[in-house]
Design a protein around this motif. Structure first.
Motif, PDB file in Angstrom:
ATOM      1  N   CYS A  30       0.844  -1.195   0.000  1.00 26.49           N
ATOM      2  CA  CYS A  30       0.000   0.000   0.000  1.00 26.49           C
ATOM      3  C   CYS A  30       0.878   1.243   0.000  1.00 26.49           C
ATOM      4  O   CYS A  30       1.697   1.449   0.892  1.00 26.49           O
ATOM      5  N   GLY A  31       0.698   2.054  -1.010  1.00 32.34           N
ATOM      6  CA  GLY A  31       1.503   3.252  -1.163  1.00 32.34           C
ATOM      7  C   GLY A  31       0.873   4.449  -0.488  1.00 32.34           C
ATOM      8  O   GLY A  31      -0.119   4.326   0.237  1.00 32.34           O
ATOM      9  N   PRO A  32       1.429   5.609  -0.724  1.00 37.50           N
ATOM     10  CA  PRO A  32       0.989   6.806  -0.013  1.00 37.50           C
ATOM     11  C   PRO A  32      -0.284   7.411  -0.601  1.00 37.50           C
ATOM     12  O   PRO A  32      -0.574   7.250  -1.780  1.00 37.50           O
ATOM     13  N   THR A  33      -1.022   8.092   0.252  1.00 38.31           N
ATOM     14  CA  THR A  33      -2.088   8.964  -0.203  1.00 38.31           C
ATOM     15  C   THR A  33      -1.435  10.326  -0.387  1.00 38.31           C
ATOM     16  O   THR A  33      -0.919  10.902   0.571  1.00 38.31           O
ATOM     17  N   VAL A  34      -1.410  10.790  -1.620  1.00 34.17           N
ATOM     18  CA  VAL A  34      -0.617  11.981  -1.896  1.00 34.17           C
ATOM     19  C   VAL A  34      -1.408  13.278  -1.699  1.00 34.17           C
ATOM     20  O   VAL A  34      -1.462  14.137  -2.566  1.00 34.17           O
ATOM     21  N   SER A  35      -1.970  13.373  -0.522  1.00 33.22           N
ATOM     22  CA  SER A  35      -2.678  14.607  -0.195  1.00 33.22           C
ATOM     23  C   SER A  35      -1.856  15.457   0.747  1.00 33.22           C
ATOM     24  O   SER A  35      -2.260  16.534   1.148  1.00 33.22           O
ATOM     25  N   GLY A  36      -0.694  14.975   1.124  1.00 33.43           N
ATOM     26  CA  GLY A  36       0.150  15.738   2.036  1.00 33.43           C
ATOM     27  C   GLY A  36       1.549  15.162   2.061  1.00 33.43           C
ATOM     28  O   GLY A  36       1.843  14.179   1.380  1.00 33.43           O
ATOM     29  N   GLU A  37       2.377  15.799   2.860  1.00 31.93           N
ATOM     30  CA  GLU A  37       3.769  15.385   2.942  1.00 31.93           C
ATOM     31  C   GLU A  37       3.948  14.107   3.751  1.00 31.93           C
ATOM     32  O   GLU A  37       3.294  13.915   4.765  1.00 31.93           O
ATOM     33  N   SER A  38       4.853  13.283   3.319  1.00 32.64           N
ATOM     34  CA  SER A  38       5.141  12.057   4.054  1.00 32.64           C
ATOM     35  C   SER A  38       5.898  12.388   5.337  1.00 32.64           C
ATOM     36  O   SER A  38       6.694  13.310   5.371  1.00 32.64           O
ATOM     37  N   HIS A  39       5.631  11.599   6.369  1.00 30.48           N
ATOM     38  CA  HIS A  39       6.363  11.790   7.615  1.00 30.48           C
ATOM     39  C   HIS A  39       7.152  10.526   7.966  1.00 30.48           C
ATOM     40  O   HIS A  39       7.124   9.541   7.223  1.00 30.48           O
ATOM     41  N   LEU A  40       7.837  10.587   9.083  1.00 33.26           N
ATOM     42  CA  LEU A  40       8.701   9.482   9.492  1.00 33.26           C
ATOM     43  C   LEU A  40       7.958   8.146   9.530  1.00 33.26           C
ATOM     44  O   LEU A  40       8.491   7.118   9.131  1.00 33.26           O
ATOM     45  N   GLY A  41       6.731   8.177  10.003  1.00 33.52           N
ATOM     46  CA  GLY A  41       5.951   6.945  10.084  1.00 33.52           C
ATOM     47  C   GLY A  41       5.774   6.282   8.730  1.00 33.52           C
ATOM     48  O   GLY A  41       5.789   5.059   8.616  1.00 33.52           O
ATOM     49  N   HIS A  42       5.619   7.102   7.708  1.00 35.01           N
ATOM     50  CA  HIS A  42       5.454   6.549   6.362  1.00 35.01           C
ATOM     51  C   HIS A  42       6.732   5.882   5.873  1.00 35.01           C
ATOM     52  O   HIS A  42       6.693   4.991   5.033  1.00 35.01           O
ATOM     53  N   ALA A  43       7.836   6.338   6.398  1.00 35.11           N
ATOM     54  CA  ALA A  43       9.120   5.825   5.910  1.00 35.11           C
ATOM     55  C   ALA A  43       9.289   4.341   6.233  1.00 35.11           C
ATOM     56  O   ALA A  43       9.941   3.614   5.507  1.00 35.11           O
TER      57      ALA A  43
END
Length: 500
Positions: A30-43
């Motif tokens: 599952c990839g990112p929802t690109v409605s905002g900036e990625s944070h450490l948790g997403h990494a």
RNA sequence: GGUCUCGUGGCCGAGUGGCUAGGCAGAGCUCUGCAAAAGCUCGUACAGCGGUUCGAAUCCGCUCGAGACCUCCA
């Protein structure tokens, strides 16, 4: 060699990994929802599954790695309220959702590059697969597992639960789900609160909208993954990864949709990474405790005492097992930074030792040490095969560091090791650190001219030291330190340098 | 409220029945013109209480504490 075992969330135990098609692996993350900036948790998932991808490739599998971009649905830019008086806005303004999506997609790709994460084989977008999603929804309606209401379509969870086990992935009981009386908007038109949207009718002001058999609208969140995974990986594929927080309802719903459409369970191994926490609490937008990747890289955040290199963050993540929570703090990151530096220097020393490898013989001069090195290196594979335990591999590497540094400083005789042991040590360090863990040097790449200049300066300093002119030699070293270049007087009289 | 997970030395973090990871910080030492680095040595932790066992951080029970999911969420 042991075989690869992975923890399957579905069975709640480690299972031997056997791909559906021998030699090939289909992996969806599952990839990112690109409605905002990625944070450490997403990494974390993107580093974790990047390592898994690299490891599977290393094992010789041909891997198709699919990671989506969620660019559809209703969302707003951070910090901006839903002020969109859309109907009155100019055409240019109406294009804004896609601009926003592009902006954050670019930023995400940039961050992945910083992390040295390999791009997936296919990176499908939700907006690019509206047709596939509509087709899938049609099928679900035709099979009687979905119903249309006021231009929206919902999945009939209750009906599904009579024939299948809805909740088996997340450990939920269908009775509890059905009697959940939580009041949420839009619940009214569902047959049951547990039902989830496959297609949502778009209110007039909603910009992202597509034509469908049920009117203009946009797809529900869960259907995109089902549609795209099926399209690119088939009706049954090997690995589906993502964060633990997606287990319910997202992955549970994915299973339900795909099971109906494809007449069978879609995924063989469900793998979930745990959360990154901050003061013991999950890092997440709703808790207002996120640290964005850009802030991490720049150090521009109240909780950060300094900037952190992307490789430090990657290393930090790898120092824990992916199924444990990982508690963030500036202090913990600093510890990782120092650890990585020491380990990387040992690694560089190991590579340089190649020059002396012709001194090695078939027999180990120090049997005990030779055995120890062999054991520690052989365990790399074993630990990885035990549900990707990167933490243990790194621990072994740290245990090997003193041996390597000893060889370099000649406090350990290089002939202590047999030639085969040394070459295995060297190649496995490289394979693991660079190819599988995807780490690379934190320091700037060497510049040829700078190297020449440094050679000159080091020469001058050497002369000064030989003449016991320590005023000059210390001046050189101190001034360079101020510029950010550190000099080290090695034991053998050589001087090495490093750009901080 | 329901379901589940976790609680390891100053901090981070492996480890699921015996062999008491690892990193960072701290202390001492060696090397060194000094510095830095490196190397060596040291700290004997497993929330509490009870139980099972020859033996438990590891299994069971209870207590306390923290967290996750149930709603968008990596």
């Amino acid at each position: 060699m042991s075989e690869l075992k992975v923890y399957n969330s579905l069975s709640r135990q480690k299972e031997v990994f056997e791909p559906v098609t021998p030699g090939h692996v289909g992996m969806y993350v599952c990839g990112p929802t690109v409605s905002g900036e990625s944070h450490l948790g997403h990494a974390r998932p993107y580093v974790t599954f990047d390592v898994l991808y690299r490891y599977l490739t290393h094992l010789g599998y041909k891997v198709r790695y699919v990671r989506n971009i969620t660019d559809a649905g209703h969302f707003e830019e951070e910090g901006r309220q839903a002020e969109d008086k859309i109907s009155n806005k100019a055409v240019l303004e109406k294009l804004e959702p896609m601009e926003l999506v592009q902006k954050y997609t670019n930023l995400f790709h940039w961050a992945m590059l910083q992390f040295n994460s390999i791009p997936p084989s296919i990176e499908p977008t939700a907006t690019g697969h509206i047709i596939e999603q509509i087709e899938m929804i049609k099928k679900l309606i035709a099979d009687g597992y979905a119903y249309e209401r006021n231009g929206s379509v919902y999945f009939d969870v209750k009906k599904y639960a009579t024939n299948y086990d809805y909740g088996k992935l997340s450990g939920r009981k269908i009775e509890d789900l059905l009697e959940n009386t939580r009041e949420l908007e839009g619940q009214g038109e569902k047959n049951n609160p547990a039902d989830f949207a496959l297609w949502k009718a778009a209110p007039p002001q909603h910009i992202m909208r597509w034509q469908s058999p049920w009117g203009e609208g946009f797809p529900g969140w869960h259907i995109e993954c089902s549609a795209m995974a099926t399209k690119y990986l088939g009706k049954q594929f090997d690995i589906h990864g993502g964060g633990m927080d997606l287990m319910f309802p997202h992955h549970e719903s994915e299973i339900a949709q795909s099971t109906i459409c494809n007449h069978g369970a879609p995924v063989k191994y469900w793998m979930h990474n745990n959360m990154i926490t901050i003061n013991g609490r999950k890092m997440g937008k709703s808790y207002n405790n996120v640290i964005k990747l850009t802030e991490l890289f720049s150090g521009d955040h109240p909780l950060l005492s300094q900037a952190f290199h992307p490789m430090v963050i990657r290393f930090f993540i790898l120092q824990s097992q992916y199924r444990s929570t990982l508690d963030f703090s500036s202090e913990a990151l600093q510890a990782s930074e120092k650890g990585l530096k020491r380990l990387w220097e040992a690694y560089e020393n190991l590579i340089k030792l190649q020059l002396r490898s012709n001194e090695l013989g078939d027999m180990a001069g120090d049997k005990e040490l030779d055995n120890k090195v062999n054991k520690l290196v052989d365990e790399f594979d074993e630990f990885m095969n035990d549900d990707i335990n990167t933490a243990k591999v790194l621990a072994n590497m740290f245990e090997l560091a003193p041996v390597i540094n000893g060889l370099k400083d000649k406090t350990v005789n290089i002939k202590s090791l047999a030639a085969t042991t040394f070459s295995k040590l060297q190649s496995q360090f490289k394979v693991y650190l660079e190819d599988i863990f995807g780490l690379k040097s934190v320091t700037e790449a060497d510049n040829e001219k700078l190297t020449d200049v440094m050679k000159l300066i080091i020469d001058i300093r050497k002369e000064a030291r030989n003449k016991k002119d320590f005023v000059t030699s210390d001046k050189i070293r101190n001034q360079l330190a101020r510029i950010g270049i550190s000099l080290k007087d090695e034991k053998d009289g050589a001087i090495s340098w490093n750009v901080e």
